[in-house]
Design a protein around this motif. Structure first.
Motif, mmCIF file in Angstrom:
data_model
loop_
_atom_site.group_PDB
_atom_site.id
_atom_site.type_symbol
_atom_site.label_atom_id
_atom_site.label_comp_id
_atom_site.label_asym_id
_atom_site.label_seq_id
_atom_site.Cartn_x
_atom_site.Cartn_y
_atom_site.Cartn_z
ATOM 1 N N GLY A 65 40.021 26.525 32.199
ATOM 2 C CA GLY A 65 41.253 27.174 31.964
ATOM 3 C C GLY A 65 42.181 26.480 31.265
ATOM 4 N N THR A 66 41.891 25.591 30.492
ATOM 5 C CA THR A 66 42.619 24.727 29.742
ATOM 6 C C THR A 66 43.294 25.374 28.248
ATOM 7 N N THR A 67 44.167 25.049 27.671
ATOM 8 C CA THR A 67 44.742 25.347 26.426
ATOM 9 C C THR A 67 44.963 24.288 25.397
ATOM 10 N N THR A 68 45.004 24.442 23.991
ATOM 11 C CA THR A 68 45.447 23.374 23.400
ATOM 12 C C THR A 68 47.014 22.734 23.635
ATOM 13 N N ALA A 69 47.699 23.608 24.359
ATOM 14 C CA ALA A 69 49.156 23.168 24.539
ATOM 15 C C ALA A 69 48.936 22.148 25.720
ATOM 16 N N MET A 70 47.978 21.850 26.346
ATOM 17 C CA MET A 70 47.641 20.921 27.546
ATOM 18 C C MET A 70 47.214 19.618 27.214
ATOM 19 N N GLU A 71 47.446 18.754 27.945
ATOM 20 C CA GLU A 71 46.679 17.190 27.889
ATOM 21 C C GLU A 71 46.392 16.913 29.448
ATOM 22 N N TYR A 72 45.298 16.234 29.419
ATOM 23 C CA TYR A 72 45.024 15.784 30.998
ATOM 24 C C TYR A 72 44.560 14.079 30.932
ATOM 25 N N SER A 73 44.561 13.792 32.099
ATOM 26 C CA SER A 73 44.437 12.112 32.416
ATOM 27 C C SER A 73 43.150 12.117 33.422
ATOM 28 N N LEU A 74 42.404 11.237 33.240
ATOM 29 C CA LEU A 74 41.620 11.128 34.399
ATOM 30 C C LEU A 74 41.760 9.626 35.147
ATOM 31 N N ASN A 75 42.758 9.001 34.874
ATOM 32 C CA ASN A 75 43.132 7.618 35.297
ATOM 33 C C ASN A 75 44.537 7.573 35.605
ATOM 34 N N SER A 76 45.069 8.698 35.681
ATOM 35 C CA SER A 76 46.631 8.531 36.140
ATOM 36 C C SER A 76 46.631 8.755 37.671
ATOM 37 N N ASP A 83 45.958 7.223 30.727
ATOM 38 C CA ASP A 83 45.682 7.723 29.351
ATOM 39 C C ASP A 83 45.567 9.382 29.533
ATOM 40 N N TRP A 84 46.348 9.888 28.609
ATOM 41 C CA TRP A 84 46.200 11.236 28.465
ATOM 42 C C TRP A 84 45.725 11.576 26.884
ATOM 43 N N GLU A 85 44.712 12.844 27.230
ATOM 44 C CA GLU A 85 44.134 13.156 25.987
ATOM 45 C C GLU A 85 44.539 14.886 25.623
ATOM 46 N N ALA A 86 44.326 15.128 24.521
ATOM 47 C CA ALA A 86 44.489 16.619 24.217
ATOM 48 C C ALA A 86 43.626 17.442 24.856
ATOM 49 N N ALA A 87 43.774 18.559 25.445
ATOM 50 C CA ALA A 87 42.933 19.632 26.203
ATOM 51 C C ALA A 87 42.356 20.378 25.010
ATOM 52 N N SER A 88 41.286 21.194 25.288
ATOM 53 C CA SER A 88 40.734 22.204 24.216
ATOM 54 C C SER A 88 41.169 23.500 24.826
ATOM 55 N N ASP A 89 40.708 24.613 23.838
ATOM 56 C CA ASP A 89 40.992 25.976 24.153
ATOM 57 C C ASP A 89 39.935 26.587 25.091
ATOM 58 N N GLY A 90 40.286 26.997 26.302
ATOM 59 C CA GLY A 90 39.166 27.707 27.120
ATOM 60 C C GLY A 90 38.839 26.737 28.237
ATOM 61 N N SER A 91 38.002 25.640 27.792
ATOM 62 C CA SER A 91 37.855 24.633 28.701
ATOM 63 C C SER A 91 37.635 23.071 27.922
ATOM 64 N N THR A 92 37.449 22.175 28.759
ATOM 65 C CA THR A 92 37.616 20.806 28.055
ATOM 66 C C THR A 92 36.347 19.828 28.576
ATOM 67 N N TYR A 103 44.594 15.043 36.435
ATOM 68 C CA TYR A 103 45.773 15.647 36.036
ATOM 69 C C TYR A 103 45.924 16.528 34.915
ATOM 70 N N ILE A 104 46.778 17.402 34.871
ATOM 71 C CA ILE A 104 46.842 18.314 33.865
ATOM 72 C C ILE A 104 48.347 18.262 33.569
ATOM 73 N N ARG A 105 48.789 18.377 32.287
ATOM 74 C CA ARG A 105 50.284 18.586 32.006
ATOM 75 C C ARG A 105 50.565 19.308 30.789
ATOM 76 N N GLU A 106 51.666 19.726 30.570
ATOM 77 C CA GLU A 106 52.024 20.620 29.453
ATOM 78 C C GLU A 106 52.616 19.664 28.536
ATOM 79 N N THR A 107 51.969 19.567 27.379
ATOM 80 C CA THR A 107 52.407 18.660 26.182
ATOM 81 C C THR A 107 53.693 18.424 25.859
ATOM 82 N N THR A 108 54.181 19.697 25.752
ATOM 83 C CA THR A 108 55.645 19.608 25.340
ATOM 84 C C THR A 108 56.560 19.370 26.423
#
Length: 459
Positions: A65-76, A83-92, A103-108
């Protein structure tokens, strides 16, 4: 000089100058302030992005359920550090660890952040959803556990009604829509299992109200009579009398049953017997009304059915043909919708092949013919001898009941009550017959016939 006029100056003049200066400075500060805004600051008045539809598939290694307007972290640890990485469209696609948080957050708008799942034995037991599937025909969701919930009417994995799943398989009644599963302990851990399409159109079969069969009924179909239980084809029910029959294409593992076709059957008119013979050995064939074309057709001395002697073709060379007009006094009289039933026995000889023909004729012209030819029983499509589908083997050295049933310009063939072929075209599209005919040309078979009955249905 006008004494009333005074030059602009003093405090009033300075006040005007400072007022204008402050206005210019305010504009400058506003522009500089806007330019200094961080690119990550949210737009004024903008709605925060909905992050509640983001989930995880731990076994598949993806954040869903991710989009390119999101980023995620596996160690926050708090949704800010790490560390935060850009998510992909649809799934990452990610590599989940044994412990930690996703964690997931809105990039902007980093302040719009959500904890998707906490991993590790101290937080939760992993619920694997990737092996869950559906079998619509069986009415089950497969691969479920009691740690899962399912929904048959959710549109996004969040709304709709949710029920606790069963262990191994969960019995359900499927309908058009989506099938979702999720972890009972974490509703963000979810997965769409299937999208169930609308039923296909109803089949287009034919109700043969004369023969009381459904023409075209196959293994892919199921039927029910007068609202009863659904029964799988291809063998149809007893459809004599007044009956309403629904037929549909059966459900598969991934599709619903089709829409149903309704067929109507009515009470049949009484069959009229044209003639009926049970050979008893006391009469000659001529006395029984048969017109012999060869002396090779004789009454058997050693074959009988229920104590009656049989018409036999013996293994000798030459023509072995025999026929009988339905009305010996008026051979031109013809009938429609004629049925012939008789018992047949093929006595296997040396070469293990047969060529015994039984048919309904219009004088000397064939109309509906069946032949035990070589090693299979076949029918004639015009002048072409044709296999039934499926191919049907000859029965040797035992009696069987053969039925040839004309319905208008088509005919059906049964052996021992089993339908071998239906809706077969008569030769030349003929609908009337006036003669029953037997023929055998193989020197490898003795052919026996008994209990011959010919009827027709009045219109």
């Amino acid at each position: 000089m006008n004494k009333e006029h005074k030059p602009q100056g003093g405090r009033q003049g300075l006040s005007s100058i400072f007022s204008r200066l402050f206005g210019v400075l305010a504009v400058i500060f506003l522009v500089v302030g806007l330019m200094a805004c961080s690119k990550n600051d949210p737009d004024v008045g903008a709605e925060p992005m909905d992050l509640t539809k983001v989930g995880v598939d731990l076994q598949g290694g993806i954040i869903t359920g991710t989009t390119t307007a999101m980023e995620y972290s596996l160690n926050s640890t708090d949704g800010v550090d790490g560390d935060w990485e850009a998510a992909s469209d649809g799934s990452t696609v990610v590599a989940f660890g044994d412990d930690g948080r996703v964690y997931i957050r809105e990039t902007t708008n980093p302040a719009n952040v959500r904890l998707v799942i906490s991993l590790g034995s101290d937080n939760m037991d992993l619920v694997y959803l990737s092996d869950v599937s559906v079998d619509i025909a069986e009415g089950i969701i497969k691969g479920t556990t009691t740690e899962m919930e399912y929904s048959l009417n959710s549109t996004d994995g969040t709304d709709g009604d949710w029920l606790l799943a069963s262990d191994v398989n969960t019995a359900v009644t499927f309908a058009v829509g989506r099938v979702y599963v999720r972890a009972a302990s974490d509703h963000t851990h979810k997965r769409p299992v299937a999208i169930i399409a609308a039923p296909a159109a109803a089949p287009n079969l034919v109700a043969d109200d004369i023969s009381n069969i459904i023409v075209g009924l196959a293994a892919v179909h199921e039927y029910r009579v007068d609202g009863g239980d659904w029964i799988a084809g291809p063998n149809g029910p007893d459809l004599t009398g007044d009956k309403s029959v629904e037929v549909r294409i059966k459900a598969t593992a991934v599709t619903l049953a089709s829409e149903a076709q309704t067929l109507t059957f009515t009470t049949d008119p009484v069959d009229i017997v044209v003639f009926e013979h049970h050979f008893d050995g006391a009469e000659t064939l001529e006395e029984l009304g048969y017109a012999l074309s060869s002396t090779k057709a004789v009454i058997s001395d050693n074959m009988s059915v229920s104590g009656t002697k049989s018409l036999a073709f013996l293994e000798t060379s030459g023509t072995r043909n025999i026929g009988r007009y339905f009305n010996s006094e008026n051979t031109a009289e013809k009938y429609e919708n004629v049925t012939v039933e008789l018992w047949v026995k093929l006595d296997l000889q040396a070469a293990q092949s047969a060529n015994t023909l039984i048919g309904l004729y219009d004088g000397t012209t064939s109309v509906a013919r069946v032949s035990n030819f070589s090693t299979t029983i076949r029918y004639y499509a015009g002048a072409t001898i044709t296999e039934f589908n499926p191919v049907t083997s000859v029965i040797w050295d035992e009696w069987f009941k053969l039925r040839i049933e004309m319905v208008g310009a088509t005919f059906n063939v049964y052996r021992d009550g089993v339908l071998l072929g239906s809706g077969l075209a008569t030769d030349g599209g003929r609908t009337e017959v006036n003669r029953l005919y037997f023929s055998t040309s193989s020197a490898n078979t003795h052919s026996y016939f008994d209990d011959i009955k010919v009827t027709y249905k009045p219109q």
